[in-house]
Write a protein that holds these residues in place. Structure first.
Motif, PDB file in Angstrom:
ATOM      1  N   THR A  51       0.866  -1.180   0.000  1.00 18.24           N
ATOM      2  CA  THR A  51       0.000   0.000   0.000  1.00 18.24           C
ATOM      3  C   THR A  51       0.905   1.234   0.000  1.00 18.24           C
ATOM      4  OG1 THR A  51      -0.101   0.211   2.408  1.00 18.24           O
ATOM      5  CG2 THR A  51      -1.770  -1.207   1.353  1.00 18.24           C
ATOM      6  N   ILE A  52       0.329   2.374  -0.336  1.00 23.25           N
ATOM      7  CA  ILE A  52       1.090   3.616  -0.333  1.00 23.25           C
ATOM      8  C   ILE A  52       1.631   3.891   1.073  1.00 23.25           C
ATOM      9  CG2 ILE A  52       0.932   6.125  -0.639  1.00 23.25           C
ATOM     10  CD1 ILE A  52      -1.046   5.544  -2.952  1.00 23.25           C
ATOM     11  N   GLN A  53       0.816   3.629   2.087  1.00 25.78           N
ATOM     12  CA  GLN A  53       1.251   3.841   3.471  1.00 25.78           C
ATOM     13  C   GLN A  53       2.423   2.926   3.831  1.00 25.78           C
ATOM     14  OE1 GLN A  53      -1.751   3.185   6.457  1.00 25.78           O
ATOM     15  NE2 GLN A  53      -0.532   4.151   8.052  1.00 25.78           N
ATOM     16  N   GLN A  54       2.373   1.671   3.410  1.00 21.62           N
ATOM     17  CA  GLN A  54       3.466   0.741   3.702  1.00 21.62           C
ATOM     18  C   GLN A  54       4.765   1.216   3.052  1.00 21.62           C
ATOM     19  OE1 GLN A  54       1.394  -2.739   2.166  1.00 21.62           O
ATOM     20  NE2 GLN A  54       1.443  -3.689   4.197  1.00 21.62           N
ATOM     21  N   ILE A  55       4.671   1.681   1.820  1.00 21.59           N
ATOM     22  CA  ILE A  55       5.862   2.182   1.131  1.00 21.59           C
ATOM     23  C   ILE A  55       6.404   3.398   1.878  1.00 21.59           C
ATOM     24  CG2 ILE A  55       6.777   3.181  -0.992  1.00 21.59           C
ATOM     25  CD1 ILE A  55       4.510   1.630  -2.480  1.00 21.59           C
ATOM     26  N   GLY A  56       5.518   4.329   2.225  1.00 23.24           N
ATOM     27  CA  GLY A  56       5.926   5.526   2.952  1.00 23.24           C
ATOM     28  C   GLY A  56       6.605   5.204   4.265  1.00 23.24           C
ATOM     29  N   ASN A  57       6.099   4.201   4.975  1.00 24.90           N
ATOM     30  CA  ASN A  57       6.712   3.796   6.241  1.00 24.90           C
ATOM     31  C   ASN A  57       8.114   3.234   6.032  1.00 24.90           C
ATOM     32  OD1 ASN A  57       4.455   4.573   7.703  1.00 24.90           O
ATOM     33  ND2 ASN A  57       3.587   2.516   7.768  1.00 24.90           N
ATOM     34  N   CYS A  58       8.314   2.544   4.921  1.00 25.62           N
ATOM     35  CA  CYS A  58       9.630   1.964   4.637  1.00 25.62           C
ATOM     36  C   CYS A  58      10.664   3.020   4.287  1.00 25.62           C
ATOM     37  CB  CYS A  58       9.538   0.968   3.475  1.00 25.62           C
ATOM     38  SG  CYS A  58       8.703  -0.561   3.889  1.00 25.62           S
ATOM     39  N   ILE A  59      10.236   4.057   3.576  1.00 22.77           N
ATOM     40  CA  ILE A  59      11.215   5.058   3.134  1.00 22.77           C
ATOM     41  C   ILE A  59      11.101   6.364   3.909  1.00 22.77           C
ATOM     42  CG2 ILE A  59      11.442   4.018   0.864  1.00 22.77           C
ATOM     43  CD1 ILE A  59       9.794   6.277  -0.284  1.00 22.77           C
ATOM     44  N   LEU A  60      10.231   6.399   4.891  1.00 24.16           N
ATOM     45  CA  LEU A  60      10.132   7.504   5.839  1.00 24.16           C
ATOM     46  C   LEU A  60       9.828   8.859   5.195  1.00 24.16           C
ATOM     47  CD1 LEU A  60      13.187   6.543   8.086  1.00 24.16           C
ATOM     48  CD2 LEU A  60      10.796   5.888   8.380  1.00 24.16           C
ATOM     49  N   ILE A  61       8.804   8.890   4.334  1.00 29.57           N
ATOM     50  CA  ILE A  61       8.335  10.183   3.839  1.00 29.57           C
ATOM     51  C   ILE A  61       6.827  10.263   4.025  1.00 29.57           C
ATOM     52  CG2 ILE A  61      10.236  10.444   2.196  1.00 29.57           C
ATOM     53  CD1 ILE A  61       8.273   9.892  -0.038  1.00 29.57           C
ATOM     54  N   SER A  62       6.311  11.470   3.990  1.00 25.19           N
ATOM     55  CA  SER A  62       4.893  11.700   4.273  1.00 25.19           C
ATOM     56  C   SER A  62       4.004  11.152   3.167  1.00 25.19           C
ATOM     57  CB  SER A  62       4.623  13.195   4.432  1.00 25.19           C
ATOM     58  OG  SER A  62       4.740  13.841   3.178  1.00 25.19           O
ATOM     59  N   SER A  63       2.737  10.924   3.497  1.00 25.42           N
ATOM     60  CA  SER A  63       1.801  10.382   2.513  1.00 25.42           C
ATOM     61  C   SER A  63       1.577  11.355   1.364  1.00 25.42           C
ATOM     62  CB  SER A  63       0.474  10.008   3.172  1.00 25.42           C
ATOM     63  OG  SER A  63      -0.138  11.159   3.715  1.00 25.42           O
ATOM     64  N   GLY A  64       1.598  12.664   1.656  1.00 27.89           N
ATOM     65  CA  GLY A  64       1.451  13.653   0.586  1.00 27.89           C
ATOM     66  C   GLY A  64       2.588  13.567  -0.419  1.00 27.89           C
ATOM     67  N   SER A  65       3.793  13.439   0.073  1.00 29.03           N
ATOM     68  CA  SER A  65       4.952  13.277  -0.811  1.00 29.03           C
ATOM     69  C   SER A  65       4.889  11.944  -1.539  1.00 29.03           C
ATOM     70  CB  SER A  65       6.252  13.361  -0.006  1.00 29.03           C
ATOM     71  OG  SER A  65       6.384  14.636   0.578  1.00 29.03           O
ATOM     72  N   MET A  66       4.423  10.913  -0.854  1.00 34.82           N
ATOM     73  CA  MET A  66       4.306   9.590  -1.475  1.00 34.82           C
ATOM     74  C   MET A  66       3.385   9.642  -2.682  1.00 34.82           C
ATOM     75  SD  MET A  66       6.143   7.164  -0.422  1.00 34.82           S
ATOM     76  CE  MET A  66       5.308   6.106  -1.537  1.00 34.82           C
ATOM     77  N   THR A  67       2.248  10.317  -2.532  1.00 35.89           N
ATOM     78  CA  THR A  67       1.282  10.403  -3.629  1.00 35.89           C
ATOM     79  C   THR A  67       1.929  11.048  -4.851  1.00 35.89           C
ATOM     80  OG1 THR A  67      -0.550  10.511  -2.067  1.00 35.89           O
ATOM     81  CG2 THR A  67      -0.981  11.304  -4.299  1.00 35.89           C
ATOM     82  N   TYR A  68       2.682  12.109  -4.641  1.00 39.35           N
ATOM     83  CA  TYR A  68       3.362  12.803  -5.732  1.00 39.35           C
ATOM     84  C   TYR A  68       4.352  11.868  -6.440  1.00 39.35           C
ATOM     85  CZ  TYR A  68       6.491  16.065  -8.100  1.00 39.35           C
ATOM     86  OH  TYR A  68       7.267  16.705  -9.027  1.00 39.35           O
TER      87      TYR A  68
END
Length: 140
Positions: A51-68
Motif C-alpha cells: 500500500t502507499i502507506q506501507q511504502i511511505g513507512n519503509c522510506i520515511l516520507i509523508s503520505s502527501g509526498s508519497m502520492t506525488y
C-alpha cells in the motif's frame, strides 16, 4: 561564542550519511530517477505489492509526498495502482513490466556500488561498525 557540534561520532555519522546519500543520488540520475523514486521502486522490488502507506513507512516520507512520487512513477509506466477488492479504501501499488525491467537493471549495479563504498572495511571492522550502530540505535 562558537556553536558547533562537539560530538565527533555523531558529526562523522551525519557527514558520512550525507556523502553516501549524495553519491547514490548521483548514481540514480544515470537512470533518470530521483533517490526517492528509486526508494519506492526498491521497496516494491524487495517486498512486492504494497500500500502507499506501507511504502511511505519503509522510506520515511509523508503520505502527501508519497502520492506525488507514486503519480510520477505511474505516469512513466513503472508502477500501477490497483484497488483492493476486500477494502475499497486500500490501494495496492505494484511494479509494471517496465518497472521490473528498470529495477532489474539498476539493482546489480546498485549493490556493486554500495559494496564498493564499504570494501575498505575488513570483516572485523564491518562487525564492529554494525554492533556500534545497533547500540546507538537501540538507545534511541
Amino acid at each position: 561564542m562558537e556553536r558547533k557540534c562537539n560530538n565527533l561520532p555523531f558529526l562523522l555519522l551525519m557527514q558520512t550519511s550525507k556523502a553516501i546519500h549524495d553519491r547514490i543520488k548521483d548514481e540514480m540520475t544515470k537512470y533518470k530517477v530521483s533517490i526517492t523514486e528509486f526508494s519506492v521502486l526498491e521497496v516494491l522490488y524487495q517486498k512486492g505489492k504494497q500500500t502507499i502507506q506501507q511504502i511511505g513507512n519503509c522510506i520515511l516520507i509523508s503520505s502527501g509526498s508519497m502520492t506525488y512520487v507514486i503519480d510520477k512513477l505511474e505516469q512513466r509506466g513503472l508502477l500501477s495502482r490497483n484497488a483492493c477488492p476486500d477494502d475499497r479504501r486500500v490501494v495496492h501499488v505494484t511494479l509494471t513490466d517496465d518497472g521490473n525491467q528498470l529495477i532489474n537493471e539498476i539493482m546489480p549495479k546498485y549493490h556493486e556500488f554500495v559494496n564498493h563504498m564499504f570494501d575498505s572495511l575488513d570483516s572485523n571492522e564491518t562487525e564492529t561498525i554494525v554492533q556500534l550502530l545497533k547500540k546507538v540505535r537501540n538507545k534511541i
